[in-house]
Design an enzyme around this catalytic site. Structure first.
Site, PDB file in Angstrom:
ATOM      1  CG  HIS A   1      -7.883  16.133  50.379  1.00 46.32           C
ATOM      2  ND1 HIS A   1      -8.565  17.163  50.198  1.00 46.32           N
ATOM      3  CD2 HIS A   1      -6.991  16.137  50.077  1.00 46.32           C
ATOM      4  CE1 HIS A   1      -7.850  18.166  49.814  1.00 46.32           C
ATOM      5  NE2 HIS A   1      -6.759  17.464  49.766  1.00 46.32           N
TER       6      HIS A   1
ATOM      7  N   PRO B   1     -21.575  22.294  40.658  1.00 46.61           N
ATOM      8  CG  PRO B   1     -20.113  24.102  40.858  1.00 46.61           C
ATOM      9  CD  PRO B   1     -21.485  23.948  40.280  1.00 46.61           C
TER      10      PRO B   1
ATOM     11  CE  LYS C   1     -20.711  12.535  44.099  1.00 44.84           C
ATOM     12  NZ  LYS C   1     -19.260  12.514  44.461  1.00 44.84           N
TER      13      LYS C   1
ATOM     14  CE1 TYR D   1     -17.777  16.364  48.323  1.00 41.73           C
ATOM     15  CE2 TYR D   1     -15.561  15.372  48.374  1.00 41.73           C
ATOM     16  CZ  TYR D   1     -16.106  16.598  48.174  1.00 41.73           C
ATOM     17  OH  TYR D   1     -15.478  17.682  47.736  1.00 41.73           O
TER      18      TYR D   1
HETATM   19  C1  PHB Z   1     -12.174  22.439  43.006  1.00 37.82           C
HETATM   20  O1  PHB Z   1     -12.256  23.064  41.821  1.00 37.82           O
HETATM   21  O2  PHB Z   1     -11.173  22.204  43.696  1.00 37.82           O
HETATM   22  C2  PHB Z   1     -13.612  21.903  43.579  1.00 37.82           C
HETATM   23  C3  PHB Z   1     -14.747  22.379  42.857  1.00 37.82           C
HETATM   24  C4  PHB Z   1     -15.925  22.052  43.323  1.00 37.82           C
HETATM   25  C5  PHB Z   1     -16.067  21.215  44.678  1.00 37.82           C
HETATM   26  C6  PHB Z   1     -14.669  20.755  45.196  1.00 37.82           C
HETATM   27  C7  PHB Z   1     -13.553  21.398  44.845  1.00 37.82           C
HETATM   28  O3  PHB Z   1     -17.338  20.758  45.179  1.00 37.82           O
END
Ligand code: PHB
Ligand code: APR
Length: 406
Positions: free
Chosen positions: A75, A296, A300, A388
């Protein structure tokens, strides 16, 4: 009683333990991995799935990046959505070409178990009564039961890679650790749905009714999350109620919304920030979730596990190749610098995008202003983007015995 010896005993076959085992293998250092769950459980466990650029590069440099390269979704940007509008942040343009890759943690673990198996080095699943002892000696020990018999594994070092609920951290005398902790007054309800992702990139939404996140696992599977109270019983959420709330929070004024499909998995997870320091006691070294947890929102968790074990691999290589303990002595401080920056970022993403039960009208307007500033200032977007996609690893790939790239 089966008695064995190894150089590094690794407790836990999550991303931290498996990556460490492979890094050590590449440096000719012996290890034994001891995992208390079954192979199937470890592989099927649904977890997060965003890999930083550095984690993807690390896996490639280790020769375990085939799956990510083949099935990972790269992405170049992400969306931040508020007041009914999506705003794109171009991660790749703002970071000189870096990106994130969406690839489920369970896939990472599957690839690493395959790599471990191919080395022929020991990995015990379904162990019981795992315990670590004699951490202050030069021969710490891991004791466990496997297949009905007792095992004693003498090690030069033990790596505690057994996650937040493991046995290693609690084996350290409590006075020797300082714990920094923050619990959030909300959790995430997460689902996997058989629906083609309606966006190529993630969408983080702050809505009046709370946070929502659009993500994906493959061209046919959408992964979505909703902010809910931390102790929300999942049984209270019918599939219809979940879709109603997802659509309410995520639909933007231009009509964008996630595609609906059959829900194949749903669960609620509480959120916390946690750091135990130092990440070492005697000859026990903690890595990954055993030492720290991030909420989450910043994606990270897995990436910190990867950067910890790169630092640990370098330190162990220095010990075995040069007899030097310098890098072992620096391990905790080196890891914690990066851990704390990721903690700060994860806390900021979390507090900017969630609604708190005790927030005031002032707090909410400040959040909106924060997001407005973020999505209209190149400086603010660059700051988000570089964090990020992942701040630099603290040590180079070469120093851990890998080809250049870090
Ligand atoms: C995901 O499980 O795809 C996921 C989890 C937390 C995030 C981004 C994606 O911050
Ligand atoms: N004995 C042996 N193994 C254990 C024990 C024990 N007493 N307790 C836990 N384990 C195992 C777990 O079953 C799991 O397979 O240790 C492993 C720890 O793996 P993770 O929890 O995945 O932690 P880590 O490898 O540090 O990876 C961090 O995992 O929790 C996610 O989001 C988090 O992405 C982050 C990543």
């Amino acid at each position: 009683m089966t008695r064995q010896a190894t150089q590094v005993g690794i407790v836990g076959a999550g991303p931290a333990g498996l990556l460490l085992g492979h890094l050590l293998h590449l440096n000719g250092i012996d290890s034994v991995i001891v995992e208390d769950r079954s192979r199937e459980h470890v592989i099927d466990r649904v977890r997060a799935g965003v890999l930083e650029q550095g984690t993807v590069d690390l896996m490639a440099a280790m020769g375990v990046g085939g799956g990510v390269e083949h099935a990972g979704l790269r992405h170049a940007g992400l969306y931040i959505s508020f007041l009914g509008q999506r705003h794109r942040i171009d991660l790749t343009e703002l970071t000189g070409g870096k990106a994130i890759t969406v690839y489920g943690q369970n896939e990472v673990v599957r690839d690493l178990i395959d790599a471990r198996t191919a080395t022929g080095r020991p990995l015990y699943f379904e162990t019981e009564d795992v315990g670590v002892a004699e951490l202050d000696s030069t021969e710490p020990v891991i004791r466990f039961r496997h297949g009905g018999s007792a095992h004693e594994l003498r090690c030069d070092f033990i790596a505690g890679c057994d996650g937040f609920h493991g046995v290693c951290r609690p084996s350290i005398p409590s006075g020797a650790l300082t714990v920094y902790e923050r619990e959030y007054p909300f959790g995430w309800l997460g689902i996997l749905a058989e629906a083609a992702p309606s966006s190529d990139e993630l969408v983080y939404t702050l809505h009046e009714r709370g946070f929502a996140l659009f993500s994906m696992r493959s061209p046919k599977v959408t992964r979505l999350y909703l902010q809910v109270p931390p102790d929300e019983p999942i049984e209270q959420w019918s599939d219809d109620a979940i879709w109603d709330e997802m659509l309410r929070r995520m639909t933007t004024r231009d009509g964008w919304k996630p595609n609906i499909g059959r829900i194949t998995q749903k669960s609620v997870t509480p959120m916390r920030s946690f750091v135990a320091a130092p990440m070492r006691h005697g000859r026990l070294f903690l890595a990954g979730d055993a030492a720290h947890i991030v909420p989450p929102t910043g994606a990270k968790g897995l990436n910190l596990a990867a950067s910890d074990v790169l630092v640990l691999a370098r330190a162990l290589k220095g010990f075995y190749e040069r007899g030097s303990s310098d890098w072992l002595n620096e391990y905790s401080d080196t890891c914690l610098r990066r851990v704390w920056k990721a903690q700060r970022f994860s806390w900021w993403m979390t507090s900017t995008l969630h609604r708190s039960p005790d927030e005031t009208a002032f707090d909410h307007q400040r959040q909106i202003a924060d997001l407005d500033y973020l999505t209209s200032s190149c400086a603010a977007m660059t700051s988000l983007a570089e964090q990020y996609v992942g701040l630099p690893m603290e040590v180079s790939f070469e120093s851990a015995g890998l080809p250049a790239g870090g």
